[in-house]
Design a protein around this motif. Structure first.
Motif, PDB file in Angstrom:
ATOM      1  N   GLY A 189     -12.036 -36.370  -8.623  1.00 27.33           N
ATOM      2  CA  GLY A 189     -12.428 -35.206  -8.930  1.00 27.33           C
ATOM      3  C   GLY A 189     -13.412 -35.023 -10.444  1.00 27.33           C
ATOM      4  N   ALA A 190     -12.140 -34.614 -11.599  1.00 29.69           N
ATOM      5  CA  ALA A 190     -12.643 -34.066 -12.715  1.00 29.69           C
ATOM      6  C   ALA A 190     -13.024 -35.188 -13.728  1.00 29.69           C
ATOM      7  N   ILE A 191     -13.452 -36.586 -13.218  1.00 27.16           N
ATOM      8  CA  ILE A 191     -13.447 -37.493 -13.622  1.00 27.16           C
ATOM      9  C   ILE A 191     -14.893 -37.576 -13.181  1.00 27.16           C
ATOM     10  N   ALA A 192     -15.372 -37.273 -12.409  1.00 29.86           N
ATOM     11  CA  ALA A 192     -17.220 -37.176 -11.381  1.00 29.86           C
ATOM     12  C   ALA A 192     -17.353 -35.811 -12.131  1.00 29.86           C
ATOM     13  N   LEU A 193     -17.165 -34.839 -12.996  1.00 36.76           N
ATOM     14  CA  LEU A 193     -17.188 -33.803 -12.908  1.00 36.76           C
ATOM     15  C   LEU A 193     -17.937 -33.689 -14.409  1.00 36.76           C
ATOM     16  N   PHE A 194     -16.840 -34.534 -15.242  1.00 35.58           N
ATOM     17  CA  PHE A 194     -17.147 -34.932 -16.621  1.00 35.58           C
ATOM     18  C   PHE A 194     -18.684 -35.394 -16.959  1.00 35.58           C
ATOM     19  N   VAL A 195     -17.934 -36.241 -16.190  1.00 33.50           N
ATOM     20  CA  VAL A 195     -19.384 -37.701 -16.126  1.00 33.50           C
ATOM     21  C   VAL A 195     -21.048 -36.310 -15.808  1.00 33.50           C
ATOM     22  N   GLY A 232      -1.140 -32.430 -11.312  1.00 31.11           N
ATOM     23  CA  GLY A 232      -1.962 -31.837 -10.644  1.00 31.11           C
ATOM     24  C   GLY A 232      -2.789 -30.853 -10.854  1.00 31.11           C
ATOM     25  N   GLY A 233      -1.870 -30.111 -11.000  1.00 30.13           N
ATOM     26  CA  GLY A 233      -1.828 -28.948 -11.095  1.00 30.13           C
ATOM     27  C   GLY A 233      -3.032 -28.061 -12.454  1.00 30.13           C
ATOM     28  N   ALA A 234      -2.751 -29.175 -13.905  1.00 30.12           N
ATOM     29  CA  ALA A 234      -3.144 -28.870 -15.188  1.00 30.12           C
ATOM     30  C   ALA A 234      -4.470 -29.490 -14.694  1.00 30.12           C
ATOM     31  N   ILE A 235      -4.563 -30.827 -13.959  1.00 27.83           N
ATOM     32  CA  ILE A 235      -6.067 -31.401 -13.611  1.00 27.83           C
ATOM     33  C   ILE A 235      -7.243 -30.660 -12.978  1.00 27.83           C
ATOM     34  N   GLY A 236      -6.844 -29.724 -11.761  1.00 29.18           N
ATOM     35  CA  GLY A 236      -7.016 -28.439 -11.375  1.00 29.18           C
ATOM     36  C   GLY A 236      -7.361 -28.088 -12.566  1.00 29.18           C
ATOM     37  N   ALA A 237      -6.707 -27.552 -13.347  1.00 28.00           N
ATOM     38  CA  ALA A 237      -7.448 -25.752 -14.301  1.00 28.00           C
ATOM     39  C   ALA A 237      -7.877 -27.187 -15.279  1.00 28.00           C
ATOM     40  N   PHE A 238      -7.966 -28.056 -14.654  1.00 28.40           N
ATOM     41  CA  PHE A 238      -9.482 -28.465 -16.655  1.00 28.40           C
ATOM     42  C   PHE A 238     -10.625 -28.503 -15.389  1.00 28.40           C
ATOM     43  N   ILE A 239     -10.397 -28.652 -14.018  1.00 29.97           N
ATOM     44  CA  ILE A 239     -12.071 -28.620 -14.001  1.00 29.97           C
ATOM     45  C   ILE A 239     -12.276 -27.263 -13.795  1.00 29.97           C
ATOM     46  N   PHE A 240     -11.335 -26.695 -13.215  1.00 34.88           N
ATOM     47  CA  PHE A 240     -11.878 -25.408 -12.930  1.00 34.88           C
ATOM     48  C   PHE A 240     -12.891 -25.184 -14.994  1.00 34.88           C
ATOM     49  N   GLY A 241     -12.443 -25.023 -16.280  1.00 35.36           N
ATOM     50  CA  GLY A 241     -12.842 -25.375 -17.071  1.00 35.36           C
ATOM     51  C   GLY A 241     -13.772 -25.682 -17.679  1.00 35.36           C
ATOM     52  N   MET A 242     -13.267 -27.192 -16.898  1.00 35.64           N
ATOM     53  CA  MET A 242     -15.130 -27.692 -16.886  1.00 35.64           C
ATOM     54  C   MET A 242     -16.410 -27.201 -16.334  1.00 35.64           C
ATOM     55  N   ALA A 243     -16.029 -26.964 -15.055  1.00 38.13           N
ATOM     56  CA  ALA A 243     -16.878 -26.473 -14.219  1.00 38.13           C
ATOM     57  C   ALA A 243     -17.499 -24.627 -14.925  1.00 38.13           C
ATOM     58  N   ASN A 244     -16.502 -23.919 -15.514  1.00 37.72           N
ATOM     59  CA  ASN A 244     -16.828 -22.363 -15.800  1.00 37.72           C
ATOM     60  C   ASN A 244     -17.569 -22.603 -17.165  1.00 37.72           C
ATOM     61  N   LYS A 245     -17.448 -23.699 -17.810  1.00 36.95           N
ATOM     62  CA  LYS A 245     -18.117 -23.677 -19.166  1.00 36.95           C
ATOM     63  C   LYS A 245     -19.196 -24.922 -19.200  1.00 36.95           C
TER      64      LYS A 245
END
Lengths: 319, 348
Positions: free
Chosen positions: B36-42, B298-311
């Motif tokens: 999910g994180a990679i997909a969101l980043f791309v 996992g929790g860290a990646i979840g937080a990173f997803i949050f940060g990416m979506a937020n900003k």
């Protein structure tokens, strides 16, 4: 059942519990000794007046139907509950165990019906759970993962199970295999007394045989084994002593030389109860052939010569 | 069985089909979140090229770290089979304690900081202790703590400082040095990266170490997987659970101190609702809500997803109103992916 009570000579509690020398250690004390132990939950009396002993290299079987108090008895011995009547001695010293940890430290290990394994965790983590090996000091103290994996594999191999991969979650093993992991764990951690709570209850015929062999193996390694079961056919071949429980009370305590499997079975099943079952089935309009069969079983039990499991399975067909 | 095993130098069991690195990766709890994180980043890299600039990434990481620091403690707690609804306001309680105490008694800020640590750990201890003593579900116990802390934050702040926000402490002794520890930024190759990012990474590393390589980690998995079984083999269930709640308290203290020294004042009504963000990060990261399974990474990646979506929404110049919808969708998708992946990995 009244007619069978006299057939097996009961062990005289006094001679058994007083100064009987342990056959291996030649000490005059038992590994474990319970005298008139009782337990109640609120106003419910779960256990009353139970007397038994456990010795090195001997298997003490506790037999009884559902609700007979077997689980309460082992919970007291394993430190999960405390008895509130009678005495409980370990190596001659009176004790009241307040936690499973205390029981483990006294050399009492229990293998429960639900096995006390965490199914999502790998086998090796389960094997060492609560007694993990560590290496290093201070903040760098860590688990010795490699050694633990190796020992797990070796111990299981010594019990005759060759596991594929100790990394797999223990939940993926079969019931018999999980049972063996639990027994091997207890043996490895130096248990002197091994309590097995209905280890064969959920297993098929072949797997039950495997588990019974592990019981003998544990016995031959010098452990005192308490084997809890409701199946006399599993208990008799491996047991040295038999304690029969019914509705929280002891209804008999026998040495193997004083009782036959048929007597044990009839005491367990109670011929009168089978006759009652036949009557009930008739009332409920059951298949007359099956009822006749149950009747015959009941008569057989009365004369102490049959297997109660056949009767119960016949009973199920009529339902 | 096969010709290859005969040639292999290590004695391998022929029944173990050699698990390829791909299959091994798929068995990890955080794999759904990683995909999910990679997909969101791309996705954001394509729709908003500014997203890829180093300064933007530093901003995203900062946003992620403020969630991620808490997500570390919350993930471990969730693996241990409990969760905590009081975390959002407990962060503010910690910040208010340090601020109000130092201001009222005119002490060095560090005195307040140490007191705040004690208070945060005590909140965690009380949560765990009540949970153990009453055997109530953690949902109820921490919901009660959440409400009480919310009231205490507002009430005590007004009582002591006379306002809804704590008085500014920026000129007090020790503020500058504390700010350097909790709220400074580090220049990394020309980009200012907030210190919380490094604290976050350090916490994740320590938590992973504890979880995977120490006895305590074994106990955490066990109390979450089956507390009765764990107790029966001698695991100190009570100490482990209370310790996990105190770990959450510790993370809350770090974040609370960051809030205090980044802004010098603390709004007493803040923090409400943040507890869900921490739980969401842990769940997206593959921690099982019922306990016994998950990872700190996992929790860290979840937080990173949050940060990416937020900003990312800001960089893509969309209306931030949509953020919550986006977050909900991410949560749903990530948990479904986790479920599917976990089933598939276990079947193999």
């Amino acid at each position: 059942m009244s007619n069978t009570n006299d057939s097996g000579r009961r062990i005289e509690q006094d001679t058994l519990l007083k100064n009987q020398k342990d056959s291996l250690t030649h000490t005059p004390v038992h590994l474990l000794e319970l005298k008139d132990v009782g337990k109640h939950y609120g106003n419910i009396i779960a256990l009353q007046g139970v007397t038994m002993a456990v010795d090195t290299g001997r298997v003490t079987c506790v037999l009884g139907d559902n609700g007979a108090g077997k689980s309460t008895l082992i919970k007291i011995i394993a430190g999960l509950h405390q008895h509130d009547a009678g005495t409980f001695e370990i190596m001659g010293a009176e004790r009241k165990l307040s936690s499973p940890r205390e029981a483990l430290d006294s050399g009492i290990a229990a293998v429960y019906q639900d096995l006390a394994v965490v199914s999502l965790m790998p086998i090796w983590r389960n094997f060492f759970l609560g007694s993990e090996l560590t290496t290093g000091v201070g903040p760098f103290k860590r688990m010795d993962v490699e050694t633990m994996k190796r020992i797990t594999k070796e111990e299981l191999a010594a019990m005759g199970i060759d596991l594929r991969d100790v990394e797999q979650p223990i939940g993926q093993l079969s019931g018999g295999e999980r049972q063996c992991v639990a027994i091997a764990r207890a043996v490895h951690f130096g248990a002197k007394v091994l309590i097995l709570d209905e280890p064969t209850a959920a297993l098929g015929v072949k797997q039950s045989g495997v588990v019974l062999r592990y019981i003998l193996q544990a016995r031959d390694r010098g452990l005192g084994v308490i084997f809890i079961t409701h199946n006399p056919h599993h208990a008799f071949p491996v047991g040295d002593r038999f304690l029969l429980l019914k509705r929280g009370k002891s209804i008999g305590y026998y040495d193997k030389k004083d009782i036959t499997i048929d007597e044990l079975t009839s005491q367990m099943a109670g011929g009168a109860e089978l006759a009652e079952l036949a009557h009930e089935l008739e009332q409920a309009g059951g298949n007359s052939e099956d009822i006749a069969e149950v009747r015959a079983e009941a008569a057989d039990v009365m004369t102490a010569a049959t297997n109660p499991t056949d009767a119960s399975s016949t009973g199920r067909h009529t339902g | 069985m096969s010709t290859s095993t005969a040639a292999a130098p290590v004695v391998a069991d022929e029944r173990v089909a050699s698990k390829g690195p791909v299959a091994k990766l798929l068995g990890r709890p955080e794999i759904g979140a990683l995909v999910g994180a990679i997909a969101l980043f791309v996705f954001f890299a394509v729709v908003a090229p500014v997203f890829l600039q180093p300064s933007s990434i530093a901003t995203v990481l900062y946003g992620a770290s403020t969630i991620g620091i808490m997500a570390v403690g919350v993930s471990l707690l969730m693996i241990g089979g409990e969760f905590d609804l009081s975390t959002g306001v407990a962060v503010i309680s910690s910040a208010l304690t340090a601020s109000l105490f130092s201001w009222y008694f005119s002490t060095n800020m560090w005195v307040g900081v140490v007191l705040a640590l004690a208070v945060s750990l005590a909140i965690g201890f009380v949560n765990g202790w009540i949970l153990i003593k009453t055997k109530l579900p953690s949902f109820i116990v921490t919901l009660a703590t959440f409400l009480m802390l919310t009231g205490l934050n507002l009430g005590l702040t007004r009582l002591i400082g006379g306002s809804v926000s704590s008085p500014s402490t920026s000129t007090m002794d020790g503020f500058a040095s504390a700010k350097a520890v909790f709220a400074s930024s580090v220049n990394l190759a020309g980009v200012d990266v907030n210190i919380t990012v490094f604290i976050w990474i350090a916490l994740v590393a320590v938590a992973s170490w504890i979880l995977l390589r120490t006895r305590v980690g074994n106990w955490i998995f066990a109390v979450g997987g089956d507390a009765n079984a764990a107790r029966a083999v001698g695991v100190p269930v009570v100490r482990t659970k209370i310790g996990l709640f105190m770990g959450v308290g510790f993370c809350g203290w770090i974040l609370g101190m960051h809030n205090l020294f980044a802004f010098a004042t603390v709004q007493s009504g803040e923090g409400i609702g943040n507890e869900f963000l921490y739980i969401i990060a842990a769940v997206i990261g593959g921690c099982l809500l019922t306990g016994g399974y998950g990872s700190a990474v996992g929790g860290a990646i979840g937080a990173f997803i949050f940060g990416m979506a937020n900003k990312g929404i800001v960089y893509a110049e969309w209306n931030p109103d949509w953020f919550k919808f986006f977050l909900g969708l991410m949560l749903l998708l990530a948990t479904i992916v986790n479920l599917v992946v976990k089933k598939r990995a276990e079947a193999k």
